[in-house]
Design an enzyme around this catalytic site. Sequence first.
Site, PDB file in Angstrom:
ATOM      1  N   ASP A 228       0.816  -1.215   0.000  1.00 24.28           N
ATOM      2  CA  ASP A 228       0.000   0.000   0.000  1.00 24.28           C
ATOM      3  C   ASP A 228       0.853   1.270   0.000  1.00 24.28           C
ATOM      4  OD1 ASP A 228      -2.423  -1.302  -0.075  1.00 24.28           O
ATOM      5  OD2 ASP A 228      -2.629  -1.398   2.096  1.00 24.28           O
TER       6      ASP A 228
ATOM      7  N   ASP B 181      -2.882  12.667  22.101  1.00 22.70           N
ATOM      8  CA  ASP B 181      -1.646  12.246  21.448  1.00 22.70           C
ATOM      9  C   ASP B 181      -1.594  12.753  20.017  1.00 22.70           C
ATOM     10  OD1 ASP B 181      -0.612  10.982  23.637  1.00 22.70           O
ATOM     11  OD2 ASP B 181      -1.005   8.941  22.943  1.00 22.70           O
TER      12      ASP B 181
ATOM     13  N   ALA C  37     -11.055   6.711   1.315  1.00 27.26           N
ATOM     14  CA  ALA C  37     -10.076   5.710   0.902  1.00 27.26           C
ATOM     15  C   ALA C  37      -9.093   5.383   2.014  1.00 27.26           C
ATOM     16  CB  ALA C  37      -9.312   6.201  -0.335  1.00 27.26           C
TER      17      ALA C  37
ATOM     18  N   THR D  11      -9.771   3.169   6.484  1.00 23.56           N
ATOM     19  CA  THR D  11      -9.451   1.880   7.106  1.00 23.56           C
ATOM     20  C   THR D  11      -7.997   1.790   7.543  1.00 23.56           C
ATOM     21  OG1 THR D  11      -8.918   0.853   4.976  1.00 23.56           O
ATOM     22  CG2 THR D  11     -11.198   0.669   5.740  1.00 23.56           C
TER      23      THR D  11
ATOM     24  N   TYR E 215      -4.824   4.401   9.270  1.00 21.57           N
ATOM     25  CA  TYR E 215      -4.531   4.965  10.584  1.00 21.57           C
ATOM     26  C   TYR E 215      -5.814   5.375  11.305  1.00 21.57           C
ATOM     27  CZ  TYR E 215      -1.452   7.437  13.898  1.00 21.57           C
ATOM     28  OH  TYR E 215      -0.775   7.855  15.007  1.00 21.57           O
ATOM     29  N   ASN E 216      -6.758   5.921  10.550  1.00 20.16           N
ATOM     30  CA  ASN E 216      -8.022   6.365  11.129  1.00 20.16           C
ATOM     31  C   ASN E 216      -8.738   5.225  11.856  1.00 20.16           C
ATOM     32  OD1 ASN E 216     -10.550   8.175  11.220  1.00 20.16           O
ATOM     33  ND2 ASN E 216     -11.276   6.444  10.004  1.00 20.16           N
ATOM     34  N   TYR E 217      -8.821   4.070  11.224  1.00 17.72           N
ATOM     35  CA  TYR E 217      -9.512   2.929  11.817  1.00 17.72           C
ATOM     36  C   TYR E 217      -8.767   2.412  13.043  1.00 17.72           C
ATOM     37  CZ  TYR E 217     -12.432  -1.305  11.753  1.00 17.72           C
ATOM     38  OH  TYR E 217     -13.317  -2.305  12.068  1.00 17.72           O
TER      39      TYR E 217
END
Length: 253
Positions: free
Chosen positions: A43, A143, A151, A154, A156-158
């Site tokens: 990725d 933090d 896109a 899923t 770092y956000n998830y």
Amino acid sequence: MAIKIAFAASPAPVAQTARAALIGRYGDCPVDEAEVIVALGGDGFMLQTLHNTQDIPAPVYGMNRGTIGFLMNEYRESGLLRRLEQAEEAKINPLYMHATCVDGSTHKALAINEVSLLRAGPQAAKLRISVDGRLRMQELVCDGALVATPAGSTAYNYSAHGPILPIGSDVLALTAMAAFRPRRWRGALLPKTAKVRFDVLEADKRPVMADADSRSVLNVACVEIGSDPLITHRILFDPGHGLEERLISEQFS
């Protein structure tokens, strides 16, 4: 008529070996002449390829020669031309990041997945959040915080307990990481047109870095983030395995 393909590969030996095999079978052409760009890697390399080719109209079709490969298709040497002809296309707009540092310098970058602010010292960051010029949160002690595209929702956000966004939604996720105050605040859903501004409070005592798809800026004082509608990335997926299906499947795994 054969499709003009440009093959790009990460430095990993397995990706380089795959590139040599595919070129031997399908040929290769310069990127600026290609009808399709085939990216071989993970990725991270896919994001790098999309950034490097954003001014080229050809779509990018990835094959996984990395680890997770959420943005990639399964690697197979045979049948590539047919797969490219049948591929489904997803179009995504990146985020822009305009960062101003404590020393007054300014930095710009684009992010396909997310723009994140992260504490760069032992103490928690203190951030002030404004949306479309309106103050929304006087002080977030955390933090870090990020703004993610569908896109990138899923990634770092998830991991930071943010929501997964449908790929066609005109929404951005604003997600907090380890929020201390307000303790239970994890973020917000914003329209795609929203302009988000983070001001770093006590920047000298509590240094913060900003990151756009792994391109980092240290000691930021404020960061402005928004979707860039003038840039569109085209990504190809095998039928039934596009971003929309992957985002839904991820929520039931």
